[in-house]
Design an enzyme around this catalytic site. Structure first.
Site, PDB file in Angstrom:
ATOM      1  CG  ASP A  56     -65.429  34.591  62.650  1.00 47.29           C
ATOM      2  OD1 ASP A  56     -65.828  35.540  61.921  1.00 47.29           O
ATOM      3  OD2 ASP A  56     -64.239  34.430  62.951  1.00 47.29           O
ATOM      4  CG  HIS A  84     -72.475  39.384  56.314  1.00 47.73           C
ATOM      5  ND1 HIS A  84     -71.741  38.802  57.322  1.00 47.73           N
ATOM      6  CD2 HIS A  84     -71.715  40.416  55.852  1.00 47.73           C
ATOM      7  CE1 HIS A  84     -70.584  39.449  57.470  1.00 47.73           C
ATOM      8  NE2 HIS A  84     -70.547  40.422  56.578  1.00 47.73           N
ATOM      9  CG  LEU A 139     -84.260  28.262  71.809  1.00 46.60           C
ATOM     10  CD1 LEU A 139     -83.158  27.519  72.541  1.00 46.60           C
ATOM     11  CD2 LEU A 139     -84.068  28.141  70.293  1.00 46.60           C
TER      12      LEU A 139
HETATM   13  C1  IPE Z   1     -66.659  37.973  66.160  1.00 47.97           C
HETATM   14  O1  IPE Z   1     -66.155  37.818  64.882  1.00 47.97           O
HETATM   15  C2  IPE Z   1     -67.929  38.770  66.118  1.00 47.97           C
HETATM   16  C3  IPE Z   1     -69.089  38.112  65.523  1.00 47.97           C
HETATM   17  C4  IPE Z   1     -69.133  36.881  65.058  1.00 47.97           C
HETATM   18  C5  IPE Z   1     -70.274  38.919  65.455  1.00 47.97           C
HETATM   19  P1  IPE Z   1     -65.057  38.800  64.293  1.00 47.97           P
HETATM   20  O2  IPE Z   1     -64.784  38.344  62.911  1.00 47.97           O
HETATM   21  O3  IPE Z   1     -65.488  40.209  64.459  1.00 47.97           O
HETATM   22  O4  IPE Z   1     -63.836  38.532  65.260  1.00 47.97           O
HETATM   23  P2  IPE Z   1     -62.273  38.765  65.054  1.00 47.97           P
HETATM   24  O5  IPE Z   1     -62.106  40.142  64.503  1.00 47.97           O
HETATM   25  O6  IPE Z   1     -61.813  37.724  64.079  1.00 47.97           O
HETATM   26  O7  IPE Z   1     -61.683  38.575  66.401  1.00 47.97           O
HETATM   27  C1  IPE Z   2     -69.000  36.849  61.081  1.00 48.82           C
HETATM   28  O1  IPE Z   2     -68.369  36.672  59.857  1.00 48.82           O
HETATM   29  C2  IPE Z   2     -70.101  37.879  60.999  1.00 48.82           C
HETATM   30  C3  IPE Z   2     -69.790  39.158  61.645  1.00 48.82           C
HETATM   31  C4  IPE Z   2     -68.706  39.430  62.304  1.00 48.82           C
HETATM   32  C5  IPE Z   2     -70.797  40.185  61.559  1.00 48.82           C
HETATM   33  P1  IPE Z   2     -67.190  37.636  59.372  1.00 48.82           P
HETATM   34  O2  IPE Z   2     -67.808  38.766  58.614  1.00 48.82           O
HETATM   35  O3  IPE Z   2     -66.325  38.010  60.502  1.00 48.82           O
HETATM   36  O4  IPE Z   2     -66.441  36.677  58.363  1.00 48.82           O
HETATM   37  P2  IPE Z   2     -64.875  36.474  58.235  1.00 48.82           P
HETATM   38  O5  IPE Z   2     -64.340  36.196  59.601  1.00 48.82           O
HETATM   39  O6  IPE Z   2     -64.324  37.741  57.659  1.00 48.82           O
HETATM   40  O7  IPE Z   2     -64.734  35.314  57.320  1.00 48.82           O
HETATM   41 MG    MG Z   3     -64.682  37.165  61.355  1.00 40.37          MG
END
Ligand code: IPE
Ligand code: IPE
Ligand code: MG
Length: 253
Positions: free
Chosen positions: A28, A45, A139
């Site tokens: 995240d 991303h 792995l």
């Molecule tokens: C969790 O992150 C999902 C992934 C890393 C794929 P999110 O950014 O979607 O989670 P919330 O919305 O902060 O809980």
């Molecule tokens: C995690 O990063 C990737 C996915 C959930 C696909 P985010 O896109 O949630 O990034 P933040 O949390 O908004 O910084």
């Molecule tokens: Mg996020």
């Protein structure tokens, strides 16, 4: 003369680390990494994929047997269509372009999540990468994609209920082990360490059954910045934790 110190004290920090059997990773912070730099979320991303490649190399280096990464949740469908398409294309390209390297490194890849409704070309790529690496003994890399933990339990429940209804199973046979056999992670050990980057301290529907006794480690690092230092920090925190599983600590037993 044997060096006593070398026997009683770990020679290096590396040796002092307890290596988990299965690490779950909630990757995240991609969007916030990008925002901080005045760049589009998509750039976060893109960099996140490079961090994923680093993670795979680190798991190989430190001898971690299983790693499961959260790459797209069933709740992420609420994001703008352009961002969703970008993430899908990135992950598609990652499995396609890196298949040879993963295969050469003896990595076994599995994709956990709902496949119905995914683009047909993507479904084909997933099937190909799983089949190509199916016999690899190194792995085990699980990519949780279009994955939701509650839905995983619903699907397991449905399949068990269907077997009970058809008389193939008796109600008395429904057990924790049986439910585990119907999850995407059937046959794998449960994660003993869950790492979440990005500073949030929640599970966000990731492996909710399997994480019942995982040690949770939350790091402030945005996922695109995740490197060996963060990885070792998480392993160090894990090494210092005492896992009790409901029992008593060694000190009080
Ligand atoms: C969790 O992150 C999902 C992934 C890393 C794929 P999110 O950014 O979607 O989670 P919330 O919305 O902060 O809980
Ligand atoms: C995690 O990063 C990737 C996915 C959930 C696909 P985010 O896109 O949630 O990034 P933040 O949390 O908004 O910084
Ligand atoms: Mg996020």
């Amino acid at each position: 003369m044997p060096n006593e110190q070398a026997v009683t004290r770990p020679v290096s920090q590396f040796e002092a680390l307890r290596v988990p059997t299965h690490i779950g990773v909630i990757m995240d912070g991609n969007g916030r990494w990008a925002k901080q730099r005045g760049r589009p979320r998509t750039e976060g991303h893109r960099q996140g994929i490079l961090a994923l490649k680093r993670l795979v190399r680190l798991c190989n280096k430190y001898g971690v047997p299983y790693v499961t990464v959260f790459s797209f949740s069933s709740e992420n469908w609420t994001r703008p269509k352009t961002e969703i398409e970008f993430i899908f294309n990135l992950l598609h390209k990652f499995v396609e372009a890196d298949l040879n390297e993963l295969h050469q490194n003896n990595v076994r890849v599995r994709v956990l999540g709902e496949r119905n409704g995914l683009d047909v070309a993507l479904q084909r790529t997933i099937a190909k990468v799983e089949a190509t690496t199916a016999r690899n003994s190194g792995l085990k890399l699980n990519v949780a994609f279009n994955y939701g933990g509650k839905n995983e339990i619903v699907e397991a429940t449905r399949s068990i209920a269907a077997d009970v209804k058809a008389g193939r199973l008796d109600l008395s046979q429904v057990s924790e082990e049986l439910i585990e056999q119907r999850l995407y992670t059937a046959g794998m050990p449960a994660p003993d360490l869950l790492i979440r980057t990005g500073g949030e301290q929640r599970i966000s529907n990731f492996l909710i059954w399997q994480n019942a006794y995982a040690e949770l480690v939350f790091l402030d690092t945005w996922w695109p910045d995740f490197d060996e230092e963060d990885f070792v920090e998480a392993l160090q925190i894990f090494s210092e934790r005492e896992r009790r599983f409901g029992g008593l600590s060694e000190a009080s037993a």
